[in-house]
Design a protein around this motif. Structure first.
Motif, PDB file in Angstrom:
ATOM      1  N   GLY A  10       0.837  -1.205   0.000  1.00  0.00           N
ATOM      2  CA  GLY A  10       0.000   0.000   0.000  1.00  0.00           C
ATOM      3  C   GLY A  10       0.866   1.246   0.000  1.00  0.00           C
ATOM      4  N   LYS A  11       0.231   2.404   0.300  1.00  0.00           N
ATOM      5  CA  LYS A  11       0.958   3.667   0.250  1.00  0.00           C
ATOM      6  C   LYS A  11       1.994   3.763   1.382  1.00  0.00           C
ATOM      7  CE  LYS A  11      -3.092   5.570  -0.274  1.00  0.00           C
ATOM      8  NZ  LYS A  11      -4.213   6.509  -0.317  1.00  0.00           N
ATOM      9  N   ALA A  12       1.636   3.258   2.545  1.00  0.00           N
ATOM     10  CA  ALA A  12       2.535   3.414   3.697  1.00  0.00           C
ATOM     11  C   ALA A  12       2.967   2.085   4.315  1.00  0.00           C
ATOM     12  CB  ALA A  12       1.870   4.286   4.760  1.00  0.00           C
ATOM     13  N   PHE A  91     -13.738   4.637   8.168  1.00  0.00           N
ATOM     14  CA  PHE A  91     -14.615   5.242   9.177  1.00  0.00           C
ATOM     15  C   PHE A  91     -13.895   6.470   9.717  1.00  0.00           C
ATOM     16  CE2 PHE A  91     -15.635   0.806   8.802  1.00  0.00           C
ATOM     17  CZ  PHE A  91     -17.021   0.758   8.853  1.00  0.00           C
ATOM     18  N   ILE A  92     -14.423   7.640   9.445  1.00  0.00           N
ATOM     19  CA  ILE A  92     -13.781   8.884   9.877  1.00  0.00           C
ATOM     20  C   ILE A  92     -14.524   9.396  11.117  1.00  0.00           C
ATOM     21  CG2 ILE A  92     -13.117  11.240   9.195  1.00  0.00           C
ATOM     22  CD1 ILE A  92     -11.892   9.147   7.303  1.00  0.00           C
ATOM     23  N   VAL A  93     -13.777   9.634  12.175  1.00  0.00           N
ATOM     24  CA  VAL A  93     -14.371  10.103  13.431  1.00  0.00           C
ATOM     25  C   VAL A  93     -13.879  11.515  13.679  1.00  0.00           C
ATOM     26  CG1 VAL A  93     -14.731   9.503  15.859  1.00  0.00           C
ATOM     27  CG2 VAL A  93     -14.041   7.720  14.242  1.00  0.00           C
ATOM     28  N   ARG A  94     -14.831  12.436  13.867  1.00  0.00           N
ATOM     29  CA  ARG A  94     -14.442  13.846  14.055  1.00  0.00           C
ATOM     30  C   ARG A  94     -14.957  14.380  15.388  1.00  0.00           C
ATOM     31  NH1 ARG A  94     -12.703  15.655   8.998  1.00  0.00           N
ATOM     32  NH2 ARG A  94     -13.520  14.436   7.266  1.00  0.00           N
ATOM     33  N   ASN A  95     -14.054  14.998  16.155  1.00  0.00           N
ATOM     34  CA  ASN A  95     -14.434  15.700  17.380  1.00  0.00           C
ATOM     35  C   ASN A  95     -14.410  17.203  17.165  1.00  0.00           C
ATOM     36  OD1 ASN A  95     -14.634  13.311  19.093  1.00  0.00           O
ATOM     37  ND2 ASN A  95     -12.415  13.137  18.770  1.00  0.00           N
ATOM     38  N   SER A  98     -12.095  19.917  10.891  1.00  0.00           N
ATOM     39  CA  SER A  98     -10.858  20.329  10.217  1.00  0.00           C
ATOM     40  C   SER A  98     -10.753  19.486   8.950  1.00  0.00           C
ATOM     41  CB  SER A  98      -9.648  20.093  11.143  1.00  0.00           C
ATOM     42  OG  SER A  98      -8.524  20.785  10.650  1.00  0.00           O
ATOM     43  N   GLY A  99      -9.823  19.796   8.087  1.00  0.00           N
ATOM     44  CA  GLY A  99      -9.593  18.959   6.910  1.00  0.00           C
ATOM     45  C   GLY A  99     -10.733  19.022   5.908  1.00  0.00           C
ATOM     46  N   SER A 100     -11.073  17.854   5.347  1.00  0.00           N
ATOM     47  CA  SER A 100     -12.012  17.850   4.199  1.00  0.00           C
ATOM     48  C   SER A 100     -13.386  18.396   4.557  1.00  0.00           C
ATOM     49  CB  SER A 100     -12.130  16.433   3.628  1.00  0.00           C
ATOM     50  OG  SER A 100     -12.787  15.581   4.535  1.00  0.00           O
ATOM     51  N   ASP A 175      -9.490  14.508  14.853  1.00  0.00           N
ATOM     52  CA  ASP A 175     -10.215  13.494  14.067  1.00  0.00           C
ATOM     53  C   ASP A 175      -9.286  12.328  13.776  1.00  0.00           C
ATOM     54  OD1 ASP A 175      -8.552  14.216  11.907  1.00  0.00           O
ATOM     55  OD2 ASP A 175     -10.014  15.607  11.087  1.00  0.00           O
ATOM     56  N   PHE A 176      -9.833  11.258  13.251  1.00  0.00           N
ATOM     57  CA  PHE A 176      -8.996  10.117  12.872  1.00  0.00           C
ATOM     58  C   PHE A 176      -9.777   9.177  11.966  1.00  0.00           C
ATOM     59  CE2 PHE A 176     -10.745   7.040  16.034  1.00  0.00           C
ATOM     60  CZ  PHE A 176     -11.344   7.917  16.929  1.00  0.00           C
ATOM     61  N   LYS A 177      -9.025   8.278  11.344  1.00  0.00           N
ATOM     62  CA  LYS A 177      -9.613   7.281  10.436  1.00  0.00           C
ATOM     63  C   LYS A 177      -9.411   5.885  11.019  1.00  0.00           C
ATOM     64  CE  LYS A 177      -7.184   5.359   7.480  1.00  0.00           C
ATOM     65  NZ  LYS A 177      -6.573   4.384   6.587  1.00  0.00           N
ATOM     66  N   PRO A 199      -0.008   9.183  13.915  1.00  0.00           N
ATOM     67  CA  PRO A 199      -0.174  10.566  13.434  1.00  0.00           C
ATOM     68  C   PRO A 199      -0.414  10.642  11.920  1.00  0.00           C
ATOM     69  CG  PRO A 199       1.689  10.427  14.926  1.00  0.00           C
ATOM     70  CD  PRO A 199       1.284   9.009  14.618  1.00  0.00           C
ATOM     71  N   ASP A 200      -0.222   9.519  11.201  1.00  0.00           N
ATOM     72  CA  ASP A 200      -0.586   9.479   9.780  1.00  0.00           C
ATOM     73  C   ASP A 200      -2.105   9.407   9.606  1.00  0.00           C
ATOM     74  OD1 ASP A 200       1.910   9.579   8.646  1.00  0.00           O
ATOM     75  OD2 ASP A 200       1.766   7.654   7.611  1.00  0.00           O
ATOM     76  N   THR A 201      -2.789   8.859  10.594  1.00  0.00           N
ATOM     77  CA  THR A 201      -4.226   8.607  10.431  1.00  0.00           C
ATOM     78  C   THR A 201      -5.095   9.440  11.395  1.00  0.00           C
ATOM     79  OG1 THR A 201      -4.201   6.764  11.996  1.00  0.00           O
ATOM     80  CG2 THR A 201      -3.793   6.213   9.691  1.00  0.00           C
ATOM     81  N   ASP A 214       0.821  16.046  13.405  1.00  0.00           N
ATOM     82  CA  ASP A 214       0.320  14.938  12.583  1.00  0.00           C
ATOM     83  C   ASP A 214       0.690  15.145  11.116  1.00  0.00           C
ATOM     84  OD1 ASP A 214      -1.750  16.557  11.202  1.00  0.00           O
ATOM     85  OD2 ASP A 214      -2.428  16.847  13.260  1.00  0.00           O
ATOM     86  N   LYS A 215       0.095  14.306  10.274  1.00  0.00           N
ATOM     87  CA  LYS A 215       0.454  14.299   8.849  1.00  0.00           C
ATOM     88  C   LYS A 215       0.106  15.600   8.121  1.00  0.00           C
ATOM     89  CE  LYS A 215      -0.161  11.326   4.849  1.00  0.00           C
ATOM     90  NZ  LYS A 215      -1.014  10.245   4.337  1.00  0.00           N
ATOM     91  N   ASP A 216      -0.692  16.464   8.724  1.00  0.00           N
ATOM     92  CA  ASP A 216      -0.942  17.770   8.106  1.00  0.00           C
ATOM     93  C   ASP A 216       0.364  18.558   7.943  1.00  0.00           C
ATOM     94  OD1 ASP A 216      -3.582  17.583   7.498  1.00  0.00           O
ATOM     95  OD2 ASP A 216      -4.328  18.838   9.136  1.00  0.00           O
TER      96      ASP A 216
HETATM   97  P1  5GP Z   1     -10.089  14.282   6.055  1.00  0.00           P
HETATM   98  O1  5GP Z   1     -11.401  13.683   5.610  1.00  0.00           O
HETATM   99  O2  5GP Z   1     -10.294  15.575   6.801  1.00  0.00           O
HETATM  100  O3  5GP Z   1      -9.095  14.396   4.950  1.00  0.00           O
HETATM  101  O4  5GP Z   1      -9.466  13.244   7.081  1.00  0.00           O
HETATM  102  C1  5GP Z   1     -10.042  13.014   8.345  1.00  0.00           C
HETATM  103  C2  5GP Z   1      -9.080  12.187   9.194  1.00  0.00           C
HETATM  104  O5  5GP Z   1      -8.960  10.886   8.663  1.00  0.00           O
HETATM  105  C3  5GP Z   1      -7.653  12.758   9.238  1.00  0.00           C
HETATM  106  O6  5GP Z   1      -7.131  12.526  10.524  1.00  0.00           O
HETATM  107  C4  5GP Z   1      -6.895  11.944   8.209  1.00  0.00           C
HETATM  108  O7  5GP Z   1      -5.547  11.794   8.574  1.00  0.00           O
HETATM  109  C5  5GP Z   1      -7.636  10.610   8.254  1.00  0.00           C
HETATM  110  N1  5GP Z   1      -7.729  10.019   6.919  1.00  0.00           N
HETATM  111  C6  5GP Z   1      -8.745  10.081   6.041  1.00  0.00           C
HETATM  112  N2  5GP Z   1      -8.483   9.397   4.912  1.00  0.00           N
HETATM  113  C7  5GP Z   1      -7.260   8.892   5.078  1.00  0.00           C
HETATM  114  C8  5GP Z   1      -6.412   8.081   4.242  1.00  0.00           C
HETATM  115  O8  5GP Z   1      -6.762   7.669   3.138  1.00  0.00           O
HETATM  116  N3  5GP Z   1      -5.182   7.793   4.750  1.00  0.00           N
HETATM  117  C9  5GP Z   1      -4.781   8.222   5.980  1.00  0.00           C
HETATM  118  N4  5GP Z   1      -3.541   7.904   6.406  1.00  0.00           N
HETATM  119  N5  5GP Z   1      -5.553   8.965   6.790  1.00  0.00           N
HETATM  120  C10 5GP Z   1      -6.768   9.304   6.343  1.00  0.00           C
END
Ligand code: 5GP
Length: 261
Positions: A10-12, A91-95, A98-100, A175-177, A199-201, A214-216
């Motif tokens: 994968g990517k990482a 599954f994206i969890v947001r408190n 931020s981000g998308s 937030d986190f994935k 911190p990548d996720t 984190d990864k930002d």
């Molecule tokens: P966002 O939707 O704002 O881009 O991401 C929300 C959260 O989920 C962030 O903490 C981001 O790091 C994590 N996240 C969402 N999609 C991915 C992904 O494809 N890879 C990784 N490493 N993290 C992700």
């Protein structure tokens, strides 16, 4: 345990077979990608730190009864994990917004949410991991209602635990994935937590200064990613306080024994 052939890259991370058909080895690479693979780089030491941080979080989650794929860390970059069939949903969890979500909905960065918000994205790089509704999951049979109900309960416990763990070391969990996988346990189908938590996720901000840890730092070209990840590892008690922070000696840092295990 013998490392077998490469099953997936994968990517990482890279997944290798082992002599046990139920177990695989997960190797953490130093590669960083963002914006659906459009931005790429190699950051020396990132894989070592993510291996340690993810091991710490997953083993703590295991202690509070959250079943997950981690069996044990093997070395600086590798873990033995249970082979699961990954549910193709992120599954994206947001408190905190931020981000998308702030771009998508025009919300101010840093807006605190009254309750945790769980979003679903289809795990498909070619489509850019599109946001989907829960109904899509059932319409296209990506997971069953029973599985999603279980996952939702686990997500809330994971979020509560992680908020507390990070708050205790002066970090806000923005937030986190998460990813989950299917596994047969004693003949029954179970859903367990899979993938990494690092911190990548996650988005992790210093509680006082809001500094991004984190990864930002990579996504937004802020630099100093390794010092930020090292700071997270130190605060969690994974690395010694006095350890020097630099990309070159992360390899040495990683061999420092855990203080709290
Ligand atoms: P966002 O939707 O704002 O881009 O991401 C929300 C959260 O989920 C962030 O903490 C981001 O790091 C994590 N996240 C969402 N999609 C991915 C992904 O494809 N890879 C990784 N490493 N993290 C992700």
């Amino acid at each position: 345990m013998k490392k077998g052939k490469k099953l997936y890259e994968g990517k990482a991370k890279i997944i290798y077979a082992t002599s046990d058909k139920n177990l695989v080895i997960q190797y953490f690479k130093d590669d960083a990608t963002a914006f659906n693979n459009q931005k790429k780089s190699t950051i020396e030491g990132k894989g070592v730190l993510n291996n340690r941080i993810s091991e710490h979080i997953l083993s703590n989650l295991s202690q509070i009864g959250i079943k997950n794929h981690l069996v044990k860390r093997l070395n600086m970059r590798e873990q033995v994990i249970k082979l699961v069939e990954i549910i193709p949903i992120e599954f994206i969890v947001r408190n905190v917004a931020s981000g998308s979500i702030i771009k998508r909905l025009g919300i101010e960065d840093g807006t605190v949410l009254k309750e945790p918000l769980v979003e679903y994205c289809l795990k498909d790089d070619a489509l850019g991991d599109p946001l989907i509704a829960e109904e899509h999951i059932y319409a296209f049979e990506w997971a069953s209602k029973k599985e999603i109900e279980k996952v939702k309960k686990m997500i809330l416990r994971i979020n509560d635990f992680m908020i507390g763990m990070f708050r205790g070391v002066g970090i806000k969990l923005i937030d986190f994935k998460l990813e989950f996988g299917r596994l047969k346990i004693n003949g029954n189908d179970e859903v367990i937590l899979a993938d990494e938590i690092s911190p990548d996720t996650c988005r992790l901000w210093d509680s006082i200064t809001d500094k991004k840890l984190d990864k930002d730092r990579f996504r937004k070209n802020l630099g100093d990613l390794i010092p930020a990840y090292t700071e997270v590892a130190k605060r969690l008690g994974i690395l010694h306080e006095q350890s020097n922070v630099s990309a070159v000696n992360v390899t040495k840092l990683s061999s420092v024994k855990k203080k709290h295990k």
